[in-house]
Structures are given as structure tokens and as C-alpha cells.
Scaffold this active site. Structure first.
Site, mmCIF file in Angstrom:
data_model
loop_
_atom_site.group_PDB
_atom_site.id
_atom_site.type_symbol
_atom_site.label_atom_id
_atom_site.label_comp_id
_atom_site.label_asym_id
_atom_site.label_seq_id
_atom_site.Cartn_x
_atom_site.Cartn_y
_atom_site.Cartn_z
ATOM 1 N N ASP A 123 52.607 20.823 27.955
ATOM 2 C CA ASP A 123 51.385 20.943 27.151
ATOM 3 C C ASP A 123 51.197 19.665 26.342
ATOM 4 O OD1 ASP A 123 50.947 23.558 27.969
ATOM 5 O OD2 ASP A 123 51.694 24.473 26.133
ATOM 6 N N GLN A 153 43.622 15.477 27.186
ATOM 7 C CA GLN A 153 42.601 16.113 26.341
ATOM 8 C C GLN A 153 41.311 15.290 26.347
ATOM 9 O OE1 GLN A 153 45.296 15.672 23.121
ATOM 10 N NE2 GLN A 153 45.764 17.847 22.951
ATOM 11 N N ARG A 174 46.667 18.911 33.933
ATOM 12 C CA ARG A 174 45.769 19.938 33.401
ATOM 13 C C ARG A 174 44.802 19.211 32.479
ATOM 14 N NH1 ARG A 174 48.555 23.476 29.383
ATOM 15 N NH2 ARG A 174 49.356 24.682 31.146
ATOM 16 N N GLY A 178 40.973 19.943 24.362
ATOM 17 C CA GLY A 178 41.850 19.553 23.245
ATOM 18 C C GLY A 178 41.532 20.431 22.044
ATOM 19 N N THR A 216 39.295 25.382 31.304
ATOM 20 C CA THR A 216 38.160 25.577 30.398
ATOM 21 C C THR A 216 37.558 26.962 30.597
ATOM 22 O OG1 THR A 216 36.026 24.680 29.660
ATOM 23 C CG2 THR A 216 36.460 24.586 32.028
ATOM 24 N N HIS A 217 36.880 27.453 29.526
ATOM 25 C CA HIS A 217 36.074 28.677 29.643
ATOM 26 C C HIS A 217 34.609 28.352 29.393
ATOM 27 C CE1 HIS A 217 39.967 29.288 27.569
ATOM 28 N NE2 HIS A 217 40.161 30.129 28.555
ATOM 29 N N ARG A 278 45.293 29.230 16.400
ATOM 30 C CA ARG A 278 44.466 28.321 17.205
ATOM 31 C C ARG A 278 43.471 29.094 18.058
ATOM 32 N NH1 ARG A 278 49.301 25.480 17.929
ATOM 33 N NH2 ARG A 278 49.527 26.070 20.119
HETATM 34 P P1 FDA Z 1 34.854 26.237 24.273
HETATM 35 O O1 FDA Z 1 35.804 26.234 23.138
HETATM 36 O O2 FDA Z 1 33.513 25.629 24.079
HETATM 37 O O3 FDA Z 1 34.729 27.722 24.765
HETATM 38 C C1 FDA Z 1 33.768 28.100 25.738
HETATM 39 C C2 FDA Z 1 33.549 29.593 25.609
HETATM 40 O O4 FDA Z 1 34.755 30.292 25.938
HETATM 41 C C3 FDA Z 1 33.214 30.071 24.202
HETATM 42 O O5 FDA Z 1 31.851 29.950 23.931
HETATM 43 C C4 FDA Z 1 33.679 31.504 24.262
HETATM 44 O O6 FDA Z 1 32.741 32.285 24.960
HETATM 45 C C5 FDA Z 1 34.923 31.424 25.095
HETATM 46 N N1 FDA Z 1 36.136 31.247 24.298
HETATM 47 C C6 FDA Z 1 36.865 30.108 24.139
HETATM 48 N N2 FDA Z 1 37.949 30.333 23.372
HETATM 49 C C7 FDA Z 1 37.908 31.644 23.032
HETATM 50 C C8 FDA Z 1 38.763 32.486 22.270
HETATM 51 N N3 FDA Z 1 39.889 32.046 21.726
HETATM 52 N N4 FDA Z 1 38.420 33.801 22.129
HETATM 53 C C9 FDA Z 1 37.305 34.285 22.706
HETATM 54 N N5 FDA Z 1 36.460 33.521 23.454
HETATM 55 C C10 FDA Z 1 36.747 32.227 23.617
HETATM 56 N N6 FDA Z 1 44.606 22.380 24.369
HETATM 57 C C11 FDA Z 1 45.436 21.375 24.011
HETATM 58 O O7 FDA Z 1 45.129 20.640 23.080
HETATM 59 N N7 FDA Z 1 46.620 21.187 24.681
HETATM 60 C C12 FDA Z 1 46.985 21.958 25.727
HETATM 61 O O8 FDA Z 1 48.054 21.746 26.314
HETATM 62 C C13 FDA Z 1 46.128 23.016 26.117
HETATM 63 N N8 FDA Z 1 46.440 23.851 27.157
HETATM 64 C C14 FDA Z 1 45.502 24.736 27.616
HETATM 65 C C15 FDA Z 1 45.763 25.479 28.758
HETATM 66 C C16 FDA Z 1 44.770 26.289 29.294
HETATM 67 C C17 FDA Z 1 45.054 27.058 30.551
HETATM 68 C C18 FDA Z 1 43.491 26.377 28.659
HETATM 69 C C19 FDA Z 1 42.392 27.195 29.247
HETATM 70 C C20 FDA Z 1 43.275 25.681 27.504
HETATM 71 C C21 FDA Z 1 44.260 24.878 26.961
HETATM 72 N N9 FDA Z 1 44.045 24.186 25.782
HETATM 73 C C22 FDA Z 1 44.928 23.194 25.417
HETATM 74 C C23 FDA Z 1 42.924 24.558 24.877
HETATM 75 C C24 FDA Z 1 41.699 23.726 25.139
HETATM 76 O O9 FDA Z 1 41.913 22.404 24.715
HETATM 77 C C25 FDA Z 1 40.505 24.293 24.391
HETATM 78 O O10 FDA Z 1 40.768 24.244 23.037
HETATM 79 C C26 FDA Z 1 40.129 25.702 24.790
HETATM 80 O O11 FDA Z 1 40.252 25.895 26.167
HETATM 81 C C27 FDA Z 1 38.691 26.007 24.407
HETATM 82 O O12 FDA Z 1 37.844 25.106 25.029
HETATM 83 P P2 FDA Z 1 36.859 25.508 26.216
HETATM 84 O O13 FDA Z 1 36.863 24.394 27.222
HETATM 85 O O14 FDA Z 1 37.219 26.821 26.751
HETATM 86 O O15 FDA Z 1 35.427 25.473 25.558
#
Ligand code: FDA
Length: 304
Positions: A123, A153, A174, A178, A216-217, A278
Site C-alpha cells: 500500500d 496515488q 494499483r 490517494g 476506484t469507486h 479514513r
Molecule cells: P471518490 O472518493 O470520489 O468516491 C467515489 C464514490 O464512491 C463516492 O461518491 C461514493 O459514492 C463512493 N464512496 C467512496 N468512498 C466511500 C466510503 N468510504 N463509503 C461510502 N461510499 C464511498 N489510498 C491510498 O492513499 N493508498 C492506498 O494504498 C490505497 N489503497 C486502496 C485500495 C483499494 C482497493 C481502493 C479501492 C482504494 C485504495 N485507496 C488507497 C483509497 C483511494 O486512494 C481513495 O481514497 C478511495 O478509493 C476513494 O476514492 P475514489 O476513487 O473511490 O473516489
């Protein structure tokens, strides 16, 4: 503004409340909880990566305990025939106690994984650890450990040059936005700038022949990434999507139905607090939950 104020208040929310609100993001305190979560995910056609929670370690003994926990995880994955790798945090393996100590611990985890045909994703934590994390990754790859991947990130301005610097290793990466709060001189602050950087990084990694875990989501990013993999005619085994346990599970099912490989990040363990904070900070509905809970407590309804 209300949301942001609530998010800033989260550390003041009592631990039992944080625990309750974050249940969906964590498999549970024990290895058996992670095993059951991964079993269910596998049954739904999803792979997993198991994370032993424990970034707040303070002693060498605690770091050694994390190493042992990972060895137990590998043994369990093998015994139960689970489709899962692991994710590790360099701080959990002792980076703040010493670079060499952390490298030895990481090597022990990676070697055990290799002996069982498993894979270790490192990570990426806050920017104070980026250089060391990438150096650890390079050193282990140069020792011919190939069952190891890293995280980049999109929010960090340096990511484009990190991709260029890693190119000779053809790294498994991955890619995520971030999560850590970083200052504007090193990190994009605007939502759209992070998205644009994500797409640039994804294209650059695929150009370099990297296997990318598209983590990502974000609906827009999922759409763009889907378009890019079709345009590039990538096969199912040349990339994967990744999501966090408890976040947008229905959307994950849709990705699986569409034929994409999907991996779910499954954290477990007793050190659940930092990770929970977080996740809660990113949950768009959290302001509502916290406000309702706080009001409930003020009115003496749930006595947490
Ligand atoms: P964004 O935050 O814009 O979310 C998009 C949508 O997803 C939101 O509008 C909401 O609908 C939904 N959503 C997102 N988070 C939610 C929550 N907690 N509860 C409910 N709904 C939610 N970061 C890092 O710095 N180091 C790392 O090693 C990792 N590793 C990692 C592994 C995996 C498998 C994932 C999916 C993510 C990470 N991350 C991470 C976290 C990443 O950097 C980021 O902070 C989150 O994925 C949220 O960003 P999104 O791209 O999902 O977009």
C-alpha cells in the site's frame, strides 16, 4: 461546508460510535472473519487482497507480530484454497523504526508468499513514506522477487515521474486517487485535477506495459477506465478493477457481470481505528450518520 465540518470532527466521535459506523468496511477482528469475507467474495466471482490492520505500531515486537500475522494469512489462504493476495503497509512492518528492519520484514513476507504462490501489494501511505516505499519496492524487485506490486496515488504531482522512473521494472501497480491530506505544492487539491491525473497515469502505466489494478469507486473514472481497456483491446487478465470492502458492492457486481476481473480489499484485525476514520471521511453520507448519532446521544437515546 456542513459535511466538511463533520469530517473534521470525526476524531472527536467516541470510538464505539466510529466502530459501529465503520463495521461494513472491516471483515472483523480475527483471521477467521477475513476468511469468511473472502469466501463469500470468491463465491461472487471476486478476488480479494487481505490487509492486516496495524499501521500504528511502536515497537519491533509489534512489527514482528504483523509479519507473523501475514504468514498465518498465507497459510490460511493456501489451506482454504482462497483467491486472495495480501496488502501490506510499510509502517506496519516497522518503517518508522528503521529502513533495514522494514526491508527485512517485508522480505520475510514476500518470501513466504512466493513459497505459496502468493502476491504482496505494498500500500502507499502518506507522502513522508513515498520515497522509502518505492525504494523498498525497487530493492526487492532487484533481488528477483517478482510476486510484489506497489501503489501510486493520482493526487501526487510526482506520480508521472515515478511511473517513468519505474518503467524498467514493468511494475504491477494499483492506481488510486490517494487518501492522505497532502499540501498543494505536492498534491492536486481539486477533484477534477485528481481525476485528470488518474487518467494520465493509467494511460502512462498501460503504455509502459504495466498490469494495473484500477482502484476506484468513482463512476466517471470507472466509465473512462472501461473505455480505455476496450480501446486498447486488453484481455481480462491484463488489468483488474479494485474496490474496498463495503463500498459500492452493487457496482462491483456489475463490473463482474460485464466480465471484468475485480479484487476487493479486505481489512481485518484489532487495530481498526485509523482505517475506519479514513473510510468514514470518504463516505458521502457520513455527515448524516454522525449528526443523527450525535443528536441521539445528546438526547440520551443510544448511550454510546
Ligand atoms: P471518490 O472518493 O470520489 O468516491 C467515489 C464514490 O464512491 C463516492 O461518491 C461514493 O459514492 C463512493 N464512496 C467512496 N468512498 C466511500 C466510503 N468510504 N463509503 C461510502 N461510499 C464511498 N489510498 C491510498 O492513499 N493508498 C492506498 O494504498 C490505497 N489503497 C486502496 C485500495 C483499494 C482497493 C481502493 C479501492 C482504494 C485504495 N485507496 C488507497 C483509497 C483511494 O486512494 C481513495 O481514497 C478511495 O478509493 C476513494 O476514492 P475514489 O476513487 O473511490 O473516489
Amino acid at each position: 461546508m456542513f459535511d466538511r465540518a463533520i469530517v473534521r470532527l470525526l476524531p472527536a466521535v467516541p470510538r464505539p460510535v466510529v466502530r459501529k459506523l465503520s463495521e461494513r468496511y472491516i471483515a472483523g477482528p480475527e483471521l477467521k472473519d477475513a476468511r469468511e469475507a473472502v469466501r463469500s467474495l470468491n463465491a461472487e466471482g471476486k478476488a480479494a487482497t487481505i490487509d492486516v490492520l496495524g499501521e500504528e505500531i511502536r515497537t519491533e515486537e509489534e512489527a514482528a507480530a504483523i509479519v507473523r500475522a501475514y504468514l498465518d494469512v498465507f497459510a490460511d489462504i493456501e489451506r482454504c484454497g482462497l483467491d486472495s493476495g495480501v496488502s501490506v503497509k510499510v509502517t506496519g512492518l516497522g518503517l518508522k523504526l528503521g529502513y533495514e528492519l522494514c526491508r527485512d520484514n517485508l522480505r520475510a513476507v514476500v518470501e513466504d508468499a512466493a513459497s505459496r504462490g502468493n502476491f504482496v501489494r505494498i500500500d502507499m501511505e502518506d507522502s513522508s513514506t513515498t520515497d522509502d516505499t518505492l525504494r523498498l519496492y525497487r530493492e526487492l524487485r532487484e533481488e528477483a522477487h517478482d510476486n510484489i506490486g506497489v501503489v501510486l496515488q493520482a493526487m501526487l504531482r510526482r506520480t508521472a515521474s515515478d511511473i517513468a522512473a519505474l518503467r524498467d521494472l514493468k511494475p504491477s501497480v494499483r492506481l488510486c486517487k490517494g487518501i492522505y491530506l497532502e499540501p498543494a505544492d505536492i498534491a492536486y487539491q481539486e477533484y477534477e485535477a485528481v481525476r485528470a491525473s488518474y487518467i494520465r497515469a493509467l494511460e502512462a502505466l498501460l503504455d509502459a506495459g504495466s498490469y494495473v489494478g484500477i482502484a476506484t469507486h468513482d463512476e466517471w473514472l470507472l466509465g473512462e477506465a472501461g473505455r480505455i481497456v476496450v480501446e486498447r483491446q486488453l484481455g481480462r487478465d491484463e488489468y483488474e478493477f479494485q474496490m474496498l470492502l463495503g463500498v459500492r458492492p452493487r457496482r462491483g457486481e456489475q463490473l463482474v457481470r460485464e466480465g471484468h476481473r475485480l479484487r476487493i480489499y479486505v481489512p481485518f484485525g484489532r487495530h481498526w481505528y485509523e482505517y475506519s476514520l479514513r473510510r468514514l471521511q470518504e463516505n458521502p453520507s457520513i455527515a448524516g450518520y454522525v449528526a443523527t448519532d450525535t443528536l441521539g446521544r445528546l438526547l440520551g437515546k443510544n448511550g454510546a
